[in-house]
Design a protein around this motif. Sequence first.
Motif, PDB file in Angstrom:
ATOM      1  N   LYS A 184      -6.759  10.562  14.115  1.00  0.00           N
ATOM      2  CA  LYS A 184      -5.666  10.052  15.024  1.00  0.00           C
ATOM      3  C   LYS A 184      -4.404   9.602  14.254  1.00  0.00           C
ATOM      4  O   LYS A 184      -3.459   9.840  14.616  1.00  0.00           O
ATOM      5  CB  LYS A 184      -6.208   9.093  16.042  1.00  0.00           C
ATOM      6  CG  LYS A 184      -7.084   9.661  17.102  1.00  0.00           C
ATOM      7  CD  LYS A 184      -7.511   8.591  17.888  1.00  0.00           C
ATOM      8  CE  LYS A 184      -8.421   9.156  18.983  1.00  0.00           C
ATOM      9  NZ  LYS A 184      -8.835   8.132  20.175  1.00  0.00           N
ATOM     10  N   LEU A 185      -4.753   8.821  13.127  1.00  0.00           N
ATOM     11  CA  LEU A 185      -3.619   8.096  12.447  1.00  0.00           C
ATOM     12  C   LEU A 185      -2.912   9.403  11.886  1.00  0.00           C
ATOM     13  O   LEU A 185      -1.563   9.307  11.831  1.00  0.00           O
ATOM     14  CB  LEU A 185      -4.226   7.170  11.554  1.00  0.00           C
ATOM     15  CG  LEU A 185      -3.069   6.548  10.411  1.00  0.00           C
ATOM     16  CD1 LEU A 185      -2.268   5.830  11.294  1.00  0.00           C
ATOM     17  CD2 LEU A 185      -3.726   5.637   9.173  1.00  0.00           C
ATOM     18  N   GLN A 186      -3.482  10.394  11.224  1.00  0.00           N
ATOM     19  CA  GLN A 186      -2.569  11.441  10.741  1.00  0.00           C
ATOM     20  C   GLN A 186      -1.970  12.177  11.756  1.00  0.00           C
ATOM     21  O   GLN A 186      -0.672  12.452  11.311  1.00  0.00           O
ATOM     22  CB  GLN A 186      -3.594  12.486  10.092  1.00  0.00           C
ATOM     23  CG  GLN A 186      -3.026  13.693   9.205  1.00  0.00           C
ATOM     24  CD  GLN A 186      -2.453  13.352   8.142  1.00  0.00           C
ATOM     25  OE1 GLN A 186      -2.833  12.806   7.216  1.00  0.00           O
ATOM     26  NE2 GLN A 186      -0.868  13.561   8.052  1.00  0.00           N
ATOM     27  N   VAL A 187      -2.632  12.375  12.974  1.00  0.00           N
ATOM     28  CA  VAL A 187      -1.701  13.132  14.027  1.00  0.00           C
ATOM     29  C   VAL A 187      -0.270  12.182  14.397  1.00  0.00           C
ATOM     30  O   VAL A 187       0.630  12.762  14.685  1.00  0.00           O
ATOM     31  CB  VAL A 187      -2.799  13.398  15.311  1.00  0.00           C
ATOM     32  CG1 VAL A 187      -1.601  13.824  16.379  1.00  0.00           C
ATOM     33  CG2 VAL A 187      -3.734  14.292  14.876  1.00  0.00           C
ATOM     34  N   ILE A 188      -0.703  10.801  14.511  1.00  0.00           N
ATOM     35  CA  ILE A 188       0.449  10.055  14.846  1.00  0.00           C
ATOM     36  C   ILE A 188       1.408  10.187  13.959  1.00  0.00           C
ATOM     37  O   ILE A 188       2.646  10.446  14.286  1.00  0.00           O
ATOM     38  CB  ILE A 188       0.075   8.555  15.036  1.00  0.00           C
ATOM     39  CG1 ILE A 188      -0.884   8.476  16.341  1.00  0.00           C
ATOM     40  CG2 ILE A 188       1.143   7.588  15.137  1.00  0.00           C
ATOM     41  CD1 ILE A 188      -1.570   6.992  16.307  1.00  0.00           C
ATOM     42  N   ALA A 189       1.318   9.958  12.813  1.00  0.00           N
ATOM     43  CA  ALA A 189       2.155  10.126  11.558  1.00  0.00           C
ATOM     44  C   ALA A 189       2.957  11.414  11.663  1.00  0.00           C
ATOM     45  O   ALA A 189       4.020  11.627  11.488  1.00  0.00           O
ATOM     46  CB  ALA A 189       1.756   9.904  10.173  1.00  0.00           C
ATOM     47  N   ASP A 190       2.199  12.588  11.739  1.00  0.00           N
ATOM     48  CA  ASP A 190       2.675  13.922  11.727  1.00  0.00           C
ATOM     49  C   ASP A 190       3.677  13.923  13.116  1.00  0.00           C
ATOM     50  O   ASP A 190       4.899  14.713  13.039  1.00  0.00           O
ATOM     51  CB  ASP A 190       1.669  14.982  11.732  1.00  0.00           C
ATOM     52  CG  ASP A 190       1.186  15.050  10.365  1.00  0.00           C
ATOM     53  OD1 ASP A 190       1.487  14.481   9.368  1.00  0.00           O
ATOM     54  OD2 ASP A 190      -0.049  15.634  10.459  1.00  0.00           O
ATOM     55  N   ARG A 191       3.351  13.588  14.393  1.00  0.00           N
ATOM     56  CA  ARG A 191       3.981  13.830  15.316  1.00  0.00           C
ATOM     57  C   ARG A 191       5.548  13.001  15.193  1.00  0.00           C
ATOM     58  O   ARG A 191       6.474  13.154  15.913  1.00  0.00           O
ATOM     59  CB  ARG A 191       3.288  13.153  16.681  1.00  0.00           C
ATOM     60  CG  ARG A 191       2.234  14.271  17.021  1.00  0.00           C
ATOM     61  CD  ARG A 191       2.740  15.425  17.714  1.00  0.00           C
ATOM     62  NE  ARG A 191       3.347  15.030  19.106  1.00  0.00           N
ATOM     63  CZ  ARG A 191       2.812  14.568  20.170  1.00  0.00           C
ATOM     64  NH1 ARG A 191       1.555  14.512  20.361  1.00  0.00           N
ATOM     65  NH2 ARG A 191       3.603  14.292  21.126  1.00  0.00           N
ATOM     66  N   LEU A 192       5.254  11.685  14.584  1.00  0.00           N
ATOM     67  CA  LEU A 192       6.341  10.970  14.488  1.00  0.00           C
ATOM     68  C   LEU A 192       7.537  11.458  13.587  1.00  0.00           C
ATOM     69  O   LEU A 192       8.793  11.624  13.963  1.00  0.00           O
ATOM     70  CB  LEU A 192       6.063   9.420  13.881  1.00  0.00           C
ATOM     71  CG  LEU A 192       5.071   8.646  14.677  1.00  0.00           C
ATOM     72  CD1 LEU A 192       5.079   7.191  14.148  1.00  0.00           C
ATOM     73  CD2 LEU A 192       5.846   8.393  16.166  1.00  0.00           C
ATOM     74  N   VAL A 193       7.072  12.055  12.533  1.00  0.00           N
ATOM     75  CA  VAL A 193       8.097  12.936  11.583  1.00  0.00           C
ATOM     76  C   VAL A 193       8.489  14.148  12.475  1.00  0.00           C
ATOM     77  O   VAL A 193       9.748  14.134  12.333  1.00  0.00           O
ATOM     78  CB  VAL A 193       7.177  13.208  10.296  1.00  0.00           C
ATOM     79  CG1 VAL A 193       8.306  14.301   9.627  1.00  0.00           C
ATOM     80  CG2 VAL A 193       6.990  12.130   9.548  1.00  0.00           C
ATOM     81  N   GLU A 194       7.715  14.748  13.097  1.00  0.00           N
ATOM     82  CA  GLU A 194       8.405  15.781  13.910  1.00  0.00           C
ATOM     83  C   GLU A 194       9.371  15.425  14.981  1.00  0.00           C
ATOM     84  O   GLU A 194      10.466  16.189  15.110  1.00  0.00           O
ATOM     85  CB  GLU A 194       7.119  16.509  14.709  1.00  0.00           C
ATOM     86  CG  GLU A 194       7.325  17.589  15.499  1.00  0.00           C
ATOM     87  CD  GLU A 194       6.299  18.449  16.498  1.00  0.00           C
ATOM     88  OE1 GLU A 194       6.437  19.134  17.316  1.00  0.00           O
ATOM     89  OE2 GLU A 194       5.169  17.963  15.908  1.00  0.00           O
TER      90      GLU A 194
END
Length: 245
Positions: A184-194
């Motif tokens: 979930k942390l990786q998904v959050i980080a990637d989504r924020l950058v996107e």
Amino acid sequence: MDILRPALINIKGRVYRKNFVQEDNYEEEEEDFSYMRPPVITGFHKAAVSSAVTRVEVLVESFRKKQPFTHFLSFPLNHPQVQEGFLKFKEEVLQQCSKDHGVEESIFQNPAKLHLTIGTLALLNDMEVRKACEHLEECENIIRDITEGKPLQLEVTGIEYMNDDPAMVDVLYAKVGVQDGSNKLQVIADRLVEHFVSAGLMVREWDRVKLHGTVMNTRYRKDHTGRAQPINDKLNSSSFQKQSY
């Protein structure tokens, strides 16, 4: 320029052809984008206005890529429990490695500034700063959807370095993950950058965000020649005590 094979430019996921345009009474001059205001482009033909908009966007993006970052997006890692583990790690390293080349107190991160870097931004004016703040508020919905509104329990454990050669390490960082082993942390980080890349406020550097919390960085210290000294590879045997919050 070969007019039959014009250069292609990718702007926000759209590909444009860069065609040569002959204009009268046009002088190209450098612009100070730091004081740039939203441009108003007018014209008699829609195609000409669209072409001008594209040219402005190309100039702005080209300028942005050349600028050092002005802001960065991060999650704080300065929880008291994490700070305690970091200070213990720092004490052990200085006791065991203080005589090693390049290891001294000034290259350690400030405990109050421990953070998980998500991405960097080069904001060119106050308008872009306000725009970034608005998008940051929108990110609350992104995080809520991923976490289902529940607290995300993180843990900081282990250290790694950003270099293939242990003898030339400049940055040492702590690994950060979710206690339940989810991504979930990786998904959050990637989504924020996107989200910020789509808004045109951030340049994508990698396919995935490298989750890391810097604990030592030679950039914090310069020697008498003005050059950064690498961290000795003996630190590979050191451990950052597991902490969570």
